[in-house]
Design an enzyme around this catalytic site. Sequence first.
Site, PDB file in Angstrom:
ATOM      1  N   ASP A   1       0.640  -0.967  -0.163  1.00  0.00           N
ATOM      2  CA  ASP A   1       0.074   0.040   0.453  1.00  0.00           C
ATOM      3  C   ASP A   1       1.107   0.306   0.004  1.00  0.00           C
ATOM      4  O   ASP A   1       2.180   0.499  -0.376  1.00  0.00           O
ATOM      5  CB  ASP A   1      -0.712  -0.351   1.193  1.00  0.00           C
ATOM      6  CG  ASP A   1      -0.027  -0.244   1.942  1.00  0.00           C
ATOM      7  OD1 ASP A   1       0.719   0.445   2.477  1.00  0.00           O
ATOM      8  OD2 ASP A   1      -1.372  -0.103   3.521  1.00  0.00           O
ATOM      9  N   HIS A   2       0.336   2.203  -0.141  1.00  0.00           N
ATOM     10  CA  HIS A   2       0.819   3.089   0.478  1.00  0.00           C
ATOM     11  C   HIS A   2       2.056   3.801   1.066  1.00  0.00           C
ATOM     12  O   HIS A   2       3.866   3.911   0.760  1.00  0.00           O
ATOM     13  CB  HIS A   2       0.684   4.443   0.931  1.00  0.00           C
ATOM     14  CG  HIS A   2      -0.164   4.601   1.836  1.00  0.00           C
ATOM     15  ND1 HIS A   2      -1.648   4.249   1.506  1.00  0.00           N
ATOM     16  CD2 HIS A   2      -0.216   4.988   2.779  1.00  0.00           C
ATOM     17  CE1 HIS A   2      -1.836   3.764   2.665  1.00  0.00           C
ATOM     18  NE2 HIS A   2      -1.394   4.876   3.565  1.00  0.00           N
TER      19      HIS A   2
ATOM     20  N   CYS B   1       2.886  -3.035   3.938  1.00  0.00           N
ATOM     21  CA  CYS B   1       2.617  -1.829   4.753  1.00  0.00           C
ATOM     22  C   CYS B   1       3.281  -1.668   5.843  1.00  0.00           C
ATOM     23  O   CYS B   1       4.351  -2.026   5.781  1.00  0.00           O
ATOM     24  CB  CYS B   1       0.759  -2.661   4.740  1.00  0.00           C
ATOM     25  SG  CYS B   1       0.605  -3.034   5.995  1.00  0.00           S
ATOM     26  N   GLY B   2       2.442  -0.666   6.159  1.00  0.00           N
ATOM     27  CA  GLY B   2       3.380  -0.045   7.444  1.00  0.00           C
ATOM     28  C   GLY B   2       3.350  -0.708   8.269  1.00  0.00           C
ATOM     29  O   GLY B   2       5.207  -0.992   8.867  1.00  0.00           O
ATOM     30  N   THR B   3       3.220  -1.693   9.314  1.00  0.00           N
ATOM     31  CA  THR B   3       3.141  -2.044  10.529  1.00  0.00           C
ATOM     32  C   THR B   3       3.429  -4.033   9.442  1.00  0.00           C
ATOM     33  O   THR B   3       3.375  -4.864  10.660  1.00  0.00           O
ATOM     34  CB  THR B   3       1.965  -2.740  11.470  1.00  0.00           C
ATOM     35  OG1 THR B   3       0.877  -2.492  10.743  1.00  0.00           O
ATOM     36  CG2 THR B   3       1.816  -0.982  12.154  1.00  0.00           C
ATOM     37  N   GLY B   4       3.361  -3.941   8.602  1.00  0.00           N
ATOM     38  CA  GLY B   4       2.795  -5.481   8.163  1.00  0.00           C
ATOM     39  C   GLY B   4       1.187  -6.207   8.732  1.00  0.00           C
ATOM     40  O   GLY B   4       1.173  -7.561   7.966  1.00  0.00           O
TER      41      GLY B   4
ATOM     42  N   GLY C   1      -2.345  -5.286   9.053  1.00  0.00           N
ATOM     43  CA  GLY C   1      -3.614  -4.910   7.522  1.00  0.00           C
ATOM     44  C   GLY C   1      -2.664  -6.482   6.890  1.00  0.00           C
ATOM     45  O   GLY C   1      -3.837  -6.864   6.413  1.00  0.00           O
TER      46      GLY C   1
ATOM     47  N   HIS D   1       9.918 -23.239  10.310  1.00  0.00           N
ATOM     48  CA  HIS D   1       8.866 -24.068  10.698  1.00  0.00           C
ATOM     49  C   HIS D   1       7.279 -23.440  10.841  1.00  0.00           C
ATOM     50  O   HIS D   1       6.614 -25.009  10.780  1.00  0.00           O
ATOM     51  CB  HIS D   1       8.976 -23.098  12.212  1.00  0.00           C
ATOM     52  CG  HIS D   1      10.996 -23.909  12.988  1.00  0.00           C
ATOM     53  ND1 HIS D   1      10.917 -23.593  14.572  1.00  0.00           N
ATOM     54  CD2 HIS D   1      11.488 -24.347  12.636  1.00  0.00           C
ATOM     55  CE1 HIS D   1      11.924 -24.159  14.984  1.00  0.00           C
ATOM     56  NE2 HIS D   1      11.948 -24.655  13.947  1.00  0.00           N
TER      57      HIS D   1
ATOM     58  N   ARG E   1       7.612   0.580   7.775  1.00  0.00           N
ATOM     59  CA  ARG E   1       7.775   1.341   8.852  1.00  0.00           C
ATOM     60  C   ARG E   1       8.285   1.763  10.114  1.00  0.00           C
ATOM     61  O   ARG E   1       9.111   2.126  10.612  1.00  0.00           O
ATOM     62  CB  ARG E   1       6.358   2.264   9.440  1.00  0.00           C
ATOM     63  CG  ARG E   1       5.619   3.017   8.433  1.00  0.00           C
ATOM     64  CD  ARG E   1       4.003   3.228   9.061  1.00  0.00           C
ATOM     65  NE  ARG E   1       3.595   4.497   8.180  1.00  0.00           N
ATOM     66  CZ  ARG E   1       2.113   4.361   8.140  1.00  0.00           C
ATOM     67  NH1 ARG E   1       1.786   3.924   8.701  1.00  0.00           N
ATOM     68  NH2 ARG E   1       1.801   5.005   7.076  1.00  0.00           N
TER      69      ARG E   1
ATOM     70  N   ARG F   1       8.836 -32.720  12.209  1.00  0.00           N
ATOM     71  CA  ARG F   1       7.114 -32.484  13.216  1.00  0.00           C
ATOM     72  C   ARG F   1       6.905 -30.898  12.321  1.00  0.00           C
ATOM     73  O   ARG F   1       5.835 -30.910  13.071  1.00  0.00           O
ATOM     74  CB  ARG F   1       7.942 -32.313  14.447  1.00  0.00           C
ATOM     75  CG  ARG F   1       9.131 -31.138  14.828  1.00  0.00           C
ATOM     76  CD  ARG F   1       9.985 -31.109  15.864  1.00  0.00           C
ATOM     77  NE  ARG F   1      10.323 -29.312  16.637  1.00  0.00           N
ATOM     78  CZ  ARG F   1      11.949 -29.348  15.677  1.00  0.00           C
ATOM     79  NH1 ARG F   1      12.453 -30.180  14.791  1.00  0.00           N
ATOM     80  NH2 ARG F   1      12.468 -28.252  16.403  1.00  0.00           N
ATOM     81  N   HIS F   2       7.428 -30.157  12.070  1.00  0.00           N
ATOM     82  CA  HIS F   2       7.592 -29.307  11.595  1.00  0.00           C
ATOM     83  C   HIS F   2       5.551 -28.904  10.790  1.00  0.00           C
ATOM     84  O   HIS F   2       4.341 -28.732  10.812  1.00  0.00           O
ATOM     85  CB  HIS F   2       8.192 -27.856  10.899  1.00  0.00           C
ATOM     86  CG  HIS F   2       8.830 -27.764  12.426  1.00  0.00           C
ATOM     87  ND1 HIS F   2       8.839 -26.841  13.876  1.00  0.00           N
ATOM     88  CD2 HIS F   2      10.471 -28.045  12.004  1.00  0.00           C
ATOM     89  CE1 HIS F   2       9.676 -27.045  14.392  1.00  0.00           C
ATOM     90  NE2 HIS F   2      10.743 -27.493  13.414  1.00  0.00           N
TER      91      HIS F   2
ATOM     92  N   ARG G   1       2.933 -29.615  12.634  1.00  0.00           N
ATOM     93  CA  ARG G   1       2.153 -28.789  12.511  1.00  0.00           C
ATOM     94  C   ARG G   1       1.429 -27.780  11.549  1.00  0.00           C
ATOM     95  O   ARG G   1      -0.027 -27.241  12.375  1.00  0.00           O
ATOM     96  CB  ARG G   1       2.793 -27.761  13.493  1.00  0.00           C
ATOM     97  CG  ARG G   1       3.274 -29.006  14.855  1.00  0.00           C
ATOM     98  CD  ARG G   1       4.791 -28.590  15.439  1.00  0.00           C
ATOM     99  NE  ARG G   1       5.000 -29.023  16.723  1.00  0.00           N
ATOM    100  CZ  ARG G   1       6.001 -29.457  17.437  1.00  0.00           C
ATOM    101  NH1 ARG G   1       7.107 -28.164  16.688  1.00  0.00           N
ATOM    102  NH2 ARG G   1       6.790 -29.822  18.026  1.00  0.00           N
TER     103      ARG G   1
HETATM  104  C1  RB5 Z   1      -1.116   2.803   6.376  1.00  0.00           C
HETATM  105  O1  RB5 Z   1      -1.962   3.963   7.531  1.00  0.00           O
HETATM  106  C2  RB5 Z   1      -1.456   1.792   7.517  1.00  0.00           C
HETATM  107  O2  RB5 Z   1      -2.586   1.981   8.510  1.00  0.00           O
HETATM  108  C3  RB5 Z   1      -1.295   0.702   6.590  1.00  0.00           C
HETATM  109  O3  RB5 Z   1       0.000   0.388   5.831  1.00  0.00           O
HETATM  110  C4  RB5 Z   1      -0.464  -0.714   7.475  1.00  0.00           C
HETATM  111  O4  RB5 Z   1       0.238  -0.458   8.523  1.00  0.00           O
HETATM  112  C5  RB5 Z   1      -1.912  -1.573   8.092  1.00  0.00           C
HETATM  113  O5  RB5 Z   1      -1.687  -2.570   8.761  1.00  0.00           O
END
Ligand code: RB5
Length: 145
Positions: A10-11, A68-71, A73, A101, A112, A135-136, A139
Site C-alpha cells: 500500500d502507500h 504495508c506500514g506494520t505488516g 493489515g 518452522h 515503517r 515435526r513442523h 503442525r
Molecule cells: C496505512 O497508514 C497503514 O495503516 C497500513 O500501511 C498498515 O500498517 C495497516 O496494517
Amino acid sequence: MSEQIYVGADHAGYALKQKLVEELRRLGYDPVDVGPKTLDPQDDFPDYAKPVAEAVSAGKAPRGVLTCGTGLGMSYTANRFPKVRAAVAWSPEVAELARKHNDANILVLPSRFVSEQEGLEILHKWLDTAFEGGRHSRRVAKIDE
Ligand code: RB5
C-alpha cells in the site's frame, strides 16, 4: 523458467516495494507487481493483499511478498485465503524461522519498522531458507484441520 513471485504494497510500503521488485529481478526471479504503480496516499492495503494472496492460494505462484506500514493489515488479509501462510518478519531471524518452522509462503514486511537495507536482508533470508519439514509438517498441516 524464473520463479514468479507476486508482490504488492500500500502507500506505506510503496517505496520499499519498488526496491523489493528491483532486487527480485536482480536475483533472477520474475516479480509480478500487482501495484500500486504510483504512490497514492489514499490507497487501501486489502486491494493489494488480495491479488497476491489469491495467486498463492490458487497455486499460480508458489510465493508472494507484501508490505504495508506494520505488516499487520496485509497479513490479516492474506491469511484469510486457503493455503496461505503469511508471516510478518521484522528481522532475518524471524524470516528464517518463518520458513524453517512455518513454511511461510508470503513474506510480509513492516515498512515503517525496517530500513530498506534490513528489508532486503529479510527478503534474502526468506528466499534462501527451506522448510525443515519433520515435526513442523504435522503442525503446519493442523492449521487446516
Ligand atoms: C496505512 O497508514 C497503514 O495503516 C497500513 O500501511 C498498515 O500498517 C495497516 O496494517
